[in-house]
Design a protein around this motif. Structure first.
Motif, PDB file in Angstrom:
ATOM      1  N   ARG A 185      26.953  34.960 -14.113  1.00 48.38           N
ATOM      2  CA  ARG A 185      27.247  33.770 -13.319  1.00 48.38           C
ATOM      3  C   ARG A 185      26.580  32.537 -13.948  1.00 48.38           C
ATOM      4  NH1 ARG A 185      30.855  31.223 -10.151  1.00 48.38           N
ATOM      5  NH2 ARG A 185      29.806  29.679  -8.870  1.00 48.38           N
ATOM      6  N   VAL A 186      25.384  32.734 -14.514  1.00 50.44           N
ATOM      7  CA  VAL A 186      24.702  31.628 -15.192  1.00 50.44           C
ATOM      8  C   VAL A 186      25.573  31.097 -16.317  1.00 50.44           C
ATOM      9  CG1 VAL A 186      22.726  31.027 -16.642  1.00 50.44           C
ATOM     10  CG2 VAL A 186      22.375  32.406 -14.582  1.00 50.44           C
ATOM     11  N   GLU A 187      26.136  32.032 -17.113  1.00 51.56           N
ATOM     12  CA  GLU A 187      26.992  31.618 -18.229  1.00 51.56           C
ATOM     13  C   GLU A 187      28.245  30.916 -17.701  1.00 51.56           C
ATOM     14  OE1 GLU A 187      25.686  31.797 -21.189  1.00 51.56           O
ATOM     15  OE2 GLU A 187      23.977  32.825 -20.267  1.00 51.56           O
ATOM     16  N   MET A 232      24.887  38.797   3.110  1.00 48.81           N
ATOM     17  CA  MET A 232      24.217  38.752   1.798  1.00 48.81           C
ATOM     18  C   MET A 232      22.831  39.394   1.917  1.00 48.81           C
ATOM     19  SD  MET A 232      24.842  37.906  -1.275  1.00 48.81           S
ATOM     20  CE  MET A 232      26.345  36.958  -0.954  1.00 48.81           C
ATOM     21  N   PRO A 233      22.576  40.501   1.186  1.00 50.93           N
ATOM     22  CA  PRO A 233      21.244  41.128   1.300  1.00 50.93           C
ATOM     23  C   PRO A 233      20.159  40.182   0.801  1.00 50.93           C
ATOM     24  CG  PRO A 233      22.490  42.074  -0.523  1.00 50.93           C
ATOM     25  CD  PRO A 233      23.426  41.137   0.187  1.00 50.93           C
ATOM     26  N   SER A 234      19.046  40.244   1.471  1.00 44.50           N
ATOM     27  CA  SER A 234      17.944  39.361   1.122  1.00 44.50           C
ATOM     28  C   SER A 234      17.315  39.793  -0.198  1.00 44.50           C
ATOM     29  CB  SER A 234      16.923  39.432   2.251  1.00 44.50           C
ATOM     30  OG  SER A 234      15.834  38.637   1.959  1.00 44.50           O
ATOM     31  N   PRO A 235      17.034  38.861  -1.121  1.00 43.06           N
ATOM     32  CA  PRO A 235      16.385  39.269  -2.367  1.00 43.06           C
ATOM     33  C   PRO A 235      14.983  39.799  -2.074  1.00 43.06           C
ATOM     34  CG  PRO A 235      16.978  36.923  -2.391  1.00 43.06           C
ATOM     35  CD  PRO A 235      17.232  37.428  -1.023  1.00 43.06           C
ATOM     36  N   SER A 236      14.560  40.799  -2.843  1.00 37.91           N
ATOM     37  CA  SER A 236      13.229  41.352  -2.609  1.00 37.91           C
ATOM     38  C   SER A 236      12.198  40.527  -3.356  1.00 37.91           C
ATOM     39  CB  SER A 236      13.179  42.808  -3.084  1.00 37.91           C
ATOM     40  OG  SER A 236      13.162  42.825  -4.494  1.00 37.91           O
ATOM     41  N   ILE A 237      10.930  40.812  -3.086  1.00 37.44           N
ATOM     42  CA  ILE A 237       9.828  40.108  -3.752  1.00 37.44           C
ATOM     43  C   ILE A 237       9.907  40.323  -5.266  1.00 37.44           C
ATOM     44  CG2 ILE A 237       8.272  42.064  -3.334  1.00 37.44           C
ATOM     45  CD1 ILE A 237       7.073  38.451  -3.299  1.00 37.44           C
ATOM     46  N   VAL A 238      10.480  41.467  -5.675  1.00 38.94           N
ATOM     47  CA  VAL A 238      10.610  41.742  -7.110  1.00 38.94           C
ATOM     48  C   VAL A 238      11.470  40.667  -7.779  1.00 38.94           C
ATOM     49  CG1 VAL A 238      11.428  43.416  -8.817  1.00 38.94           C
ATOM     50  CG2 VAL A 238      10.318  44.219  -6.722  1.00 38.94           C
ATOM     51  N   SER A 239      12.521  40.211  -7.078  1.00 44.14           N
ATOM     52  CA  SER A 239      13.368  39.153  -7.641  1.00 44.14           C
ATOM     53  C   SER A 239      12.573  37.865  -7.818  1.00 44.14           C
ATOM     54  CB  SER A 239      14.556  38.891  -6.720  1.00 44.14           C
ATOM     55  OG  SER A 239      15.269  40.069  -6.484  1.00 44.14           O
ATOM     56  N   LEU A 294      25.482  28.035  -8.559  1.00 46.03           N
ATOM     57  CA  LEU A 294      25.075  29.394  -8.944  1.00 46.03           C
ATOM     58  C   LEU A 294      25.475  30.436  -7.908  1.00 46.03           C
ATOM     59  CD1 LEU A 294      21.496  29.035 -10.492  1.00 46.03           C
ATOM     60  CD2 LEU A 294      23.535  29.954 -11.607  1.00 46.03           C
ATOM     61  N   GLY A 295      25.146  30.169  -6.643  1.00 50.51           N
ATOM     62  CA  GLY A 295      25.370  31.171  -5.604  1.00 50.51           C
ATOM     63  C   GLY A 295      26.718  31.036  -4.920  1.00 50.51           C
ATOM     64  N   ASP A 296      27.608  30.195  -5.453  1.00 49.45           N
ATOM     65  CA  ASP A 296      28.930  29.965  -4.868  1.00 49.45           C
ATOM     66  C   ASP A 296      28.808  29.625  -3.376  1.00 49.45           C
ATOM     67  OD1 ASP A 296      31.636  29.720  -4.925  1.00 49.45           O
ATOM     68  OD2 ASP A 296      32.060  31.854  -4.685  1.00 49.45           O
ATOM     69  N   PRO A 297      27.975  28.629  -3.037  1.00 48.39           N
ATOM     70  CA  PRO A 297      27.644  28.376  -1.632  1.00 48.39           C
ATOM     71  C   PRO A 297      28.751  27.628  -0.892  1.00 48.39           C
ATOM     72  CG  PRO A 297      26.571  26.745  -3.006  1.00 48.39           C
ATOM     73  CD  PRO A 297      27.315  27.662  -3.933  1.00 48.39           C
ATOM     74  N   GLY A 298      28.744  27.770   0.438  1.00 48.67           N
ATOM     75  CA  GLY A 298      29.736  27.099   1.271  1.00 48.67           C
ATOM     76  C   GLY A 298      29.335  25.682   1.640  1.00 48.67           C
ATOM     77  N   ALA A 325      24.137  30.263   0.296  1.00 47.19           N
ATOM     78  CA  ALA A 325      24.601  29.493   1.452  1.00 47.19           C
ATOM     79  C   ALA A 325      24.688  28.000   1.141  1.00 47.19           C
ATOM     80  CB  ALA A 325      23.668  29.731   2.643  1.00 47.19           C
ATOM     81  N   VAL A 326      23.673  27.492   0.427  1.00 46.54           N
ATOM     82  CA  VAL A 326      23.566  26.053   0.213  1.00 46.54           C
ATOM     83  C   VAL A 326      23.243  25.769  -1.255  1.00 46.54           C
ATOM     84  CG1 VAL A 326      22.401  23.939   0.931  1.00 46.54           C
ATOM     85  CG2 VAL A 326      22.597  25.828   2.541  1.00 46.54           C
ATOM     86  N   GLY A 327      23.956  24.807  -1.830  1.00 48.56           N
ATOM     87  CA  GLY A 327      23.608  24.325  -3.161  1.00 48.56           C
ATOM     88  C   GLY A 327      23.224  22.869  -3.014  1.00 48.56           C
ATOM     89  N   ALA A 328      22.112  22.476  -3.632  1.00 45.28           N
ATOM     90  CA  ALA A 328      21.688  21.090  -3.451  1.00 45.28           C
ATOM     91  C   ALA A 328      21.244  20.489  -4.771  1.00 45.28           C
ATOM     92  CB  ALA A 328      20.551  21.012  -2.443  1.00 45.28           C
ATOM     93  N   LEU A 329      21.650  19.272  -4.979  1.00 46.33           N
ATOM     94  CA  LEU A 329      21.169  18.497  -6.120  1.00 46.33           C
ATOM     95  C   LEU A 329      20.454  17.284  -5.555  1.00 46.33           C
ATOM     96  CD1 LEU A 329      20.901  17.640  -9.021  1.00 46.33           C
ATOM     97  CD2 LEU A 329      23.226  16.788  -8.963  1.00 46.33           C
ATOM     98  N   LEU A 330      19.125  17.398  -5.447  1.00 41.54           N
ATOM     99  CA  LEU A 330      18.360  16.302  -4.866  1.00 41.54           C
ATOM    100  C   LEU A 330      17.880  15.353  -5.951  1.00 41.54           C
ATOM    101  CD1 LEU A 330      16.256  18.047  -2.068  1.00 41.54           C
ATOM    102  CD2 LEU A 330      18.567  17.125  -1.981  1.00 41.54           C
ATOM    103  N   ASP A 331      17.432  15.897  -7.078  1.00 41.00           N
ATOM    104  CA  ASP A 331      16.930  15.058  -8.161  1.00 41.00           C
ATOM    105  C   ASP A 331      17.212  15.780  -9.477  1.00 41.00           C
ATOM    106  OD1 ASP A 331      15.553  13.647 -10.043  1.00 41.00           O
ATOM    107  OD2 ASP A 331      13.593  13.813  -9.075  1.00 41.00           O
TER     108      ASP A 331
END
Lengths: 305, 260
Positions: free
Chosen positions: A107-109, B1-8, A143-147, A74-80
């Protein structure tokens, strides 16, 4: 969309934010401006659910950040940009973040490739220059393609090439319909980067608008040239305008707009050679707006005064 | 978006744990201190065995003495736990961490799982190896013990558990105090300075208080037959676990409330 509603925050006796409210809409780059210490970073931390305000609330598309189940989507942030364990490699840093939100290693790559760090991804983050760290920070935001994207002073420490690159990144992200909030204390940078600007000072809201609106509405001087400068100056002063002769035979008129000056000239039959409304630079507007709202203002007097 | 589990969250924390140098260094120091000092101590006992007081020889515990290095390694293992959380505050990475996982108690649970898993494996191996080397050194001169004896096996395994619980105590202190050096000071004070202070108390207080000291609990856990003034091995393990739960619980509550 980001909504900040009546947020007040103090740290001990220090008031950081006073009843701050504003909205950040999607599809444009919103500049978040204020002098150093005006509360920009505090506001961003509150939006991110990292700091808790004493009053008011901040929401992202109607949700409190801490209620987001998979926040990196949902959110990507670069604070520091330097908030990374210096001994961890860039790739491992991103992998840890991605894993926590079920984001694939693919996605990391991809984001490493996008920010141009693929070749140095196995170097420790502590060896990175500030510019490289900023790029890594941007990678982690995406990373998460946030809006919704938040960037706190992303220009700091970047070289000219990096600044141009980051501006293009912002442009692309905004054109994809994302909500983007970019803080800065550098007016000139925001004039080039942002579409919409929110100005705060000493933790309070000061103004907002498009860069055009802010620079036009604040312009209150008109440059005038005429065949009979002295007669015109007298007539304008009679209308309570302030007239200052300029080098090169022009007059700078404050207190009347271009239309009113034109009517005075017509009435007194003075032929005008030039009538130009002066557009304030965003820098001037900012200095004017935040005068008195600067935490550490330098005094006009010299040190020997 | 499914919530990540504690395993993640646990997998993420595992990547963070193994991708910094302080983790392997901490475990190597723990192993070297435990095994190395174990060798020194058992060799010293073997060479002085025949001149030892007969009463001391009767009360001799071949298990606890071979594991004595644990009481030095406890400082290294605690630092691993302390750094695991306080590093996030020192580097500022706590903010990206909590931004990715806003349910903050999950981060604590994930770190506890990772630290417990990794430390238990390392500490049990180190305890068993130290014990076996010690018995080999004692063999032929000093009485030895065998892992086939239930009480002996218990002492050795609880030695590994003691180190694991101390790593978790460090984790809790690191989160509670946030500053690395301050957390290390408090940890060292609890283990080293507190017992010294207790020595200056009236003797009736001493016997009551000293059994609650973490190091006394450790000695009780590693003794085949703990002396009367100490807790039994399992009780000692329980008391130490309660300390850990208390510190981690308080630290988690503060993590939820405080600004990051």
């Amino acid at each position: 969309m980001i909504t900040v509603e009546h947020v007040s925050k103090s740290y001990g006796d220090t008031v950081a934010l006073r009843d701050l409210s504003f909205e950040v809409s999607a599809g444009v780059i919103t500049g978040f401006l204020g002098p150093n210490g005006s509360g920009k970073s505090t506001t961003m931390r509150i939006i991110m659910g990292l700091d808790e305000p004493q009053r008011g609330r901040a929401t992202i598309d109607g949700h409190s950040y801490r209620d987001l189940s998979s926040p990196l989507h949902a959110v990507g942030a670069l604070l520091d940009a330097k908030a990374i364990h210096p001994g961890r490699t860039a790739r491992n840093h991103l992998r840890a973040l991605a894993t926590s939100n079920d984001i694939s290693q693919r996605r990391v790559e991809d984001v490493l490739e996008f920010v141009g760090l693929a070749g140095v991804a196995d170097r420790r983050a502590g060896e990175f220059s500030l510019g490289m760290s900023q790029r890594l920070g941007i990678a982690s935001c995406l990373l998460g393609d946030p809006g919704v994207l938040l960037f706190d002073e992303p220009i700091n420490g970047l070289d000219p090439e990096g600044i141009r690159w980051i501006r293009e990144v912002f442009r692309t992200l905004a054109s994809e319909g994302r909500t983007i909030l970019v803080s800065s204390h550098l007016m000139s940078e925001m004039a080039l980067t942002a579409d919409h600007v929110i100005v705060i000072g000493k933790g309070s809201f000061i103004t907002q608008g498009t860069v055009d609106e802010l620079t036009t509405t604040r312009a209150n001087a008109v440059l005038v040239r005429s065949a009979e400068n002295e007669r015109l100056a007298g007539a304008l002063r009679a209308e309570d305008a302030t007239v200052t002769p300029q080098p090169g035979g022009a007059l700078l008129v404050e207190g009347l707009d271009a239309g009113a000056i034109g009517r005075v000239a017509l009435r007194d039959s003075v032929a005008l050679v030039e009538l130009t409304p002066q557009r304030a630079s965003l820098e001037d507007v900012f200095m004017e707006l935040t005068a008195g709202a600067t935490e550490y203002a330098s005094t006009q007097r010299g040190i020997d005064a | 978006m499914p919530s990540p589990s504690i395993v993640s969250t646990i997998r993420s924390e595992w990547i963070k744990f193994r991708s910094v140098r302080s983790t392997p260094i901490g475990y190597v120091v723990t192993a070297v201190l435990t095994i190395g000092l174990g060798i020194l101590i058992t060799v010293a006992i073997r060479s002085h065995w025949h001149t030892m007081d007969p009463l001391a020889r009767i009360a001799f515990d071949p298990v606890a003495t071979s594991l004595a290095g644990v009481l030095f390694a406890q400082f290294a293992i605690g630092v691993i736990g302390i750094l695991y959380f306080s590093n996030e505050y020192a580097t500022g990475s706590i903010r990206p961490t909590l931004a990715a996982t806003p349910r903050r108690s999950r981060v604590v649970v994930a770190k506890v799982v990772v630290l417990t898993g990794a430390t238990l494996v390392v500490a049990e191996i180190v305890a068993i190896v130290t014990f076996l080397i010690g018995q080999r050194i004692y063999a032929g001169v000093v009485p030895t013990a065998s892992l086939g004896t239930p009480a002996v096996l218990r002492s050795v395994l609880l030695g590994g558990l003691y180190l694991t619980l101390l790593a978790l105590l460090g984790l809790g202190l690191g989160l509670l105090i946030r500053h690395q050096s301050a957390a290390i000071s408090v940890y060292t004070t609890l283990l080293l300075i507190l017992p010294i202070i207790v020595i200056f108390l009236p003797s009736s207080w001493q016997t009551t208080i000293s059994r609650y000291e973490p190091s006394s609990l450790g000695r009780a856990m590693m003794s085949v037959a703990p002396p009367d003034q100490m807790f039994g091995a399992w009780t000692a393990a329980l008391v130490l676990t309660l300390y850990v739960v208390g510190v981690l619980g308080a630290a988690t509550m503060l993590l939820e409330k405080r600004d990051a």
